[in-house]
Design a protein around this motif. Sequence first.
Motif, PDB file in Angstrom:
ATOM      1  N   UNK A 151       8.827   3.009   6.621  1.00 45.49           N
ATOM      2  CA  UNK A 151       7.601   2.462   7.203  1.00 45.49           C
ATOM      3  C   UNK A 151       6.718   3.614   7.666  1.00 45.49           C
ATOM      4  N   UNK A 152       5.404   3.424   7.542  1.00 45.95           N
ATOM      5  CA  UNK A 152       4.483   4.497   7.901  1.00 45.95           C
ATOM      6  C   UNK A 152       3.135   3.902   8.286  1.00 45.95           C
ATOM      7  N   UNK A 153       2.288   4.739   8.884  1.00 49.10           N
ATOM      8  CA  UNK A 153       0.884   4.408   9.072  1.00 49.10           C
ATOM      9  C   UNK A 153       0.077   5.613   8.621  1.00 49.10           C
ATOM     10  N   UNK A 154      -1.116   5.812   9.174  1.00 47.24           N
ATOM     11  CA  UNK A 154      -1.960   6.886   8.680  1.00 47.24           C
ATOM     12  C   UNK A 154      -1.495   8.284   9.031  1.00 47.24           C
ATOM     13  N   UNK A 155      -0.557   8.402   9.970  1.00 48.86           N
ATOM     14  CA  UNK A 155      -0.137   9.740  10.390  1.00 48.86           C
ATOM     15  C   UNK A 155       1.324   9.833  10.814  1.00 48.86           C
TER      16      UNK A 155
ATOM     17  N   UNK B  68       3.276   0.207   4.487  1.00 49.46           N
ATOM     18  CA  UNK B  68       2.289   0.642   5.480  1.00 49.46           C
ATOM     19  C   UNK B  68       2.159  -0.450   6.537  1.00 49.46           C
ATOM     20  N   UNK B  69       2.422  -0.094   7.778  1.00 47.94           N
ATOM     21  CA  UNK B  69       2.417  -1.062   8.874  1.00 47.94           C
ATOM     22  C   UNK B  69       1.050  -1.738   8.955  1.00 47.94           C
TER      23      UNK B  69
ATOM     24  N   UNK C  30       0.831  -1.215   0.000  1.00 45.30           N
ATOM     25  CA  UNK C  30       0.000   0.000   0.000  1.00 45.30           C
ATOM     26  C   UNK C  30       0.860   1.257   0.000  1.00 45.30           C
ATOM     27  N   UNK C  31       1.903   1.226  -0.804  1.00 46.77           N
ATOM     28  CA  UNK C  31       2.785   2.380  -0.933  1.00 46.77           C
ATOM     29  C   UNK C  31       2.068   3.578  -1.538  1.00 46.77           C
ATOM     30  N   UNK C  32       1.129   3.329  -2.457  1.00 43.65           N
ATOM     31  CA  UNK C  32       0.384   4.416  -3.094  1.00 43.65           C
ATOM     32  C   UNK C  32      -1.014   4.499  -2.496  1.00 43.65           C
ATOM     33  N   UNK C  33      -1.881   3.533  -2.803  1.00 38.70           N
ATOM     34  CA  UNK C  33      -3.222   3.536  -2.218  1.00 38.70           C
ATOM     35  C   UNK C  33      -3.131   3.177  -0.742  1.00 38.70           C
TER      36      UNK C  33
END
Length: 644
Positions: A507-511, A495-496, A59-62
Amino acid sequence: MEKNDLRGEKVKRFLFVLTLTISVLLVGEVQHVLRIDFSRQGPEIPETFHGIFFEDINHAVDGGLYVELVRNRSFEQKTRKYEGWQIERGDSVKSSIEETYPLNENNTHYFELKFPETDRATLTNLGYGGIVVFQGQEYTFSTYLSGDFTGTITALITDDNEVLASGNVLLHQPAGGWKKYMLNLIPTKTSTNSRLSISILGSGTLRIDMVSLMPRKNWNGMREDLLRMLEDLKPGFIRFPGGCLVQGNTLENAYRWKESIGSVEQRKTKWNFWGYYQTLGIGFYEYLLLCERLEAEPVPIFNPGISFQIESPEYASEEELKEWIQDVLDFLEFANDATDTYWGGVRASLGHPEPFNVKYIGVGNENWGPRYWENFEKFREAIKKRYPDVKIIFSGPPSYEGTDFRQAWRWARENNVEIFDEHIYASPEWMLANTDRYNRYDRNGPKVMLGEYAAHTDGKRNNWQAALAEAAFLTGVERNSDVVIMASYAPLFNRVGWSQWVPDLIWFDGYRVFGTPSYYVQRVFAENRGDVVIHSELTNEEYRMFGYRYKHLYHVVTYDEKSKELIIKVVNPWPEDRTVRLEIQGIGLEGNGKEILISGGPKDENSFDELKIVPKERIITGLNTSFEYTFKAYTVTVLRLKVR
């Protein structure tokens, strides 16, 4: 246990384990001499050398760089049709996904509600494990509506039944044909687990499509915090959109660039090779804008008329192949040609009349064998006929050794390939043992794009062990920058909780977002690239263990012509300090400089809560053309020395 397995286990126990001491060393005792001869300058290092590889995996893009917060916004998913949605409706209300009255030919499905009498219904979207909103920031809600419905539609951002923002769309008269409605929503507080609800009260038939919630604060639909992580990498090129994504599980779901441009409601939602649907909200036009923003060369990759070759590949017929080739020619017209051409005019209509000046085209990803070679030749002939200056990248197989790899290289040399795309996913031990890989390559070509690489530890952890091995390998790659002209770690984003592949760079999440140890290695190497390789030799370099050939230290020396600095990069991946006397010939030093140090334990990892592995800088003084320096255990060190 077999003998070979036993030897392997011994090596694994030895490497990167803090508790094992190789030898007792006196502090300050010189073990090596690093001789640097400024008068012997090697290859120039291309500005394209360090780059990034961007693929919509994990989910690098979407759900990632693309700021759309609604999942399954267009109801186009053929499987998991209601993914991301919860539906509540009154007893009289019926609902379904239909396609009788499509929004357009690419967006054929929509959600339909029938209210035989005045009643209620609510559609709630959960986003990607919750929707993140920030207090006081503006969010644009939009949707397309049609039908003979009369009533009120309310958009709400909620958290645990608390309304954070809301707005109404009043349909006092029948909605009629498709029309876009928009609302500006401003949450009253921050929430990391909110939801978007559409509350409906009325009667008649209501059709809903392209439900969207997007923060007003974005850049061409991209998340600014993730963009900053890319900017800090200072990439010389961006390879996109894949990867296996380019191949597709079948040719039907292979990536087609024409489906990714224009208004988002005209873009065709497609099944992603990595197991989820992609909206193409970030498409080829946005990728080119991203390259422009980052001052990076675009390196678009195109399908060669072959689906994922590892498993039951599908091959385009001779007639179908012409269409795939024409897609590349049309793209080059779109990217490079004047506005009086058809596709150049399309580019201008999107807001970019100036050409993007694409210089590289990749044909294929992890393809091999006679069928691919035959297709590649047809692509190359057609491209060179119209765009002779565009350099064409040839795909190597998934393997970086073995029969398929050797055969591909033989064909590439015999057929004057310009650039060969290699992919290397290997153990840290392999990378440490193969830093001289490119010493043996033919200097007359083809050139190499190391399009994907990463060290895979046991368990594929994003730890300092992996990053140290990658740094060591990069010293050998950089020394051979007359052969390797591009190199990019892969994959870029994760996306974690939504991943298909590890390890990854960011690595990232929604914020939130953090860089892994590998990220900081990439950043430090890119920031300290230099313009030309300077000859250097390290005494007592070879390091043999259990029959494996390693080095005590891994190094590369370059020169930055603009800042007038000698750049010395040294990697010590072992559990012992090494003291080195540096002897510099052919240039004088001003006596001061900067040390950039990354250090940690082999198993250390970064997280949202703690960045254990980050670069630290300090000024160093009192230097001359001969000085001693101790390279600590498990470190990547960069010395930038001012020269006279």
